[in-house]
Design an enzyme around this catalytic site. Structure first.
Site, short mmCIF file in Angstrom:
data_model
loop_
_atom_site.label_atom_id
_atom_site.label_comp_id
_atom_site.label_asym_id
_atom_site.label_seq_id
_atom_site.Cartn_x
_atom_site.Cartn_y
_atom_site.Cartn_z
N ASP A 41 64.73 66.70 6.51
CA ASP A 41 63.66 66.37 7.62
C ASP A 41 64.21 65.32 8.77
O ASP A 41 63.71 64.57 9.13
CB ASP A 41 62.36 65.79 7.05
CG ASP A 41 61.98 66.36 5.82
OD1 ASP A 41 61.92 67.70 5.50
OD2 ASP A 41 61.43 65.66 4.81
N GLU A 211 54.99 73.61 8.26
CA GLU A 211 55.07 72.32 8.19
C GLU A 211 56.27 71.65 9.34
O GLU A 211 56.57 72.89 10.05
CB GLU A 211 55.22 71.74 6.63
CG GLU A 211 56.57 72.35 6.28
CD GLU A 211 56.81 72.06 4.80
OE1 GLU A 211 55.88 71.43 4.15
OE2 GLU A 211 57.91 72.23 4.38
O1 FUB Z 1 60.96 66.05 2.54
C1 FUB Z 1 59.54 66.17 2.01
C2 FUB Z 1 58.90 67.39 2.71
O2 FUB Z 1 59.78 68.60 2.37
C3 FUB Z 1 58.56 67.35 4.07
O3 FUB Z 1 57.34 66.45 4.28
C4 FUB Z 1 58.32 68.58 4.24
O4 FUB Z 1 58.56 68.94 5.73
C5 FUB Z 1 59.45 69.33 3.58
O5 FUB Z 1 60.78 69.36 4.28
#
Ligand code: FUB
Length: 333
Positions: A41, A211
């Protein structure tokens, strides 16, 4: 704050090209991955004459109690700022510290992040803010509580992205569980300014959204980008839309980043970095090395992002070479 300068084997390998038995020095390349260890991320910035990357520490949720930050003068050599954010400095956060977004305002660096992976409105956690006078931390809790601690429009309060609009207003986009909201921040980031229709959290979920939202402001347009697919598997990807306002409407254009069976799987959750030195755009993202299947085995990589003559984003070619050195020569903010 402990610091460690890093130059991976990939960087060195990319520096030499053997032609006819003679090694010729080439422009140094970043190599991919650019950071050593499991991180995900990544949000990239230029602050105070350096490149900065703010990633999630990719590990089991209960071990995600801190964030390391990385800085570089040229995209090739990186310095690690260990535990720039640590739950020791944020009383309400205790696990799953995820997906930071950083913005500079009035001499402070504000880091927005998700924590605790809340599953419903009764659990403590959500999106919070910590701040520091230094882009490498240490960051200390700003509000003493989360900024967003409830589900609105079905969006889990994770994966914030904060940006300053063309008119100087600040916005946050965020959301997991296939819902994305936008809200207008108060100037001091202590809360929200309702939209003209009285709502505070406006849903802007495009088709395919899962997301990891990101908003690139370029040429008076809003490039709204997000991750789709499952982050733990190979099909994670990034897609985008273009809008004429921060609240859309946004109609999906297509995927720009995805796995390549010869390079890596699970390429997603990105950010876009603009170099004021070379005027190039880069995509900074995570991916899973070939042969790795543990969901948390994610590494941070960088490749160039290109726009066609109509302003559309060209599909990204993910590489092992990464990008050529792009020195900021100090002072580029
Ligand atoms: O790294 C944790 C979670 O995994 C993130 O919040 C999401 O977007 C995914 O990448």
């Amino acid at each position: 704050m402990p610091r460690l300068a890093i130059r991976t084997a990939a960087h060195l390998a990319a520096c030499l090209l053997v032609l006819g038995g003679v090694a010729h020095a080439q422009t140094p390349h970043s190599g991919n991955p650019i950071l050593p260890g499991w991180y995900a991320d990544p949000e990239a910035h230029v602050f105070d004459g350096q490149y900065w990357i703010y990633p999630t520490y990719s590990a089991p949720y209960n071990e995600q109690t801190f964030m390391d930050v990385f800085s570089s003068p040229d995209l090739v050599t990186w310095t690690k700022h260990s535990h720039a954010l640590d739950t020791a400095n944020v009383k309400w956060a205790h696990r799953a510290v995820w997906a930071p977004s950083v913005i500079e305002k009035d001499g402070w660096y504000y880091i927005f992040f998700g924590a605790n992976d809340i599953q419903n409105d009764t659990q403590a956690g959500g999106i919070g803010i910590a701040r520091s006078r230094n882009p490498g931390g240490p960051f200390v809790d700003y509000l003493g509580k989360p900024l967003i601690d409830k589900f609105h429009n079905g969006a889990q309060p994770i994966d914030p992205y904060v940006f300053k609009d063309y008119d100087g207003a600040y916005y946050i986009t965020y959301g997991g569980w296939k819902h994305c909201n936008i809200a207008k921040l108060k100037d001091d980031f202590t809360g929200f300014v309702p939209f003209a229709d009285g709502t505070t959290f406006k849903e802007i979920t495009p088709d395919g959204y899962v997301e990891g939202s990101f908003m690139l402001l370029k040429d008076h347009k809003y490039y709204f980008m997000w991750s789709e697919g499952g982050w733990g598997g190979p099909n994670y990807a990034v897609a985008y839309a273009i809008g004429t306002s921060p609240i859309g409407p946004f109609k999906r254009i297509g995927k720009i980043l995805q796995q390549d069976s010869t390079v890596a799987t699970g390429a997603g959750h990105h950010s876009v970095l603009y170099s004021p030195a070379s005027h190039k755009y880069y995509i900074v993202y995570h991916r899973r090395p070939l042969g790795e299947h543990d969901p948390n085995h994610r590494v941070v990589s960088i490749d160039e992002l290109h726009f066609d003559t109509n302003g559309l984003i060209e599909p990204v070619k993910i590489t092992f070479e990464g990008v050529a050195a792009d020195p900021l020569r100090g002072g580029s903010k």
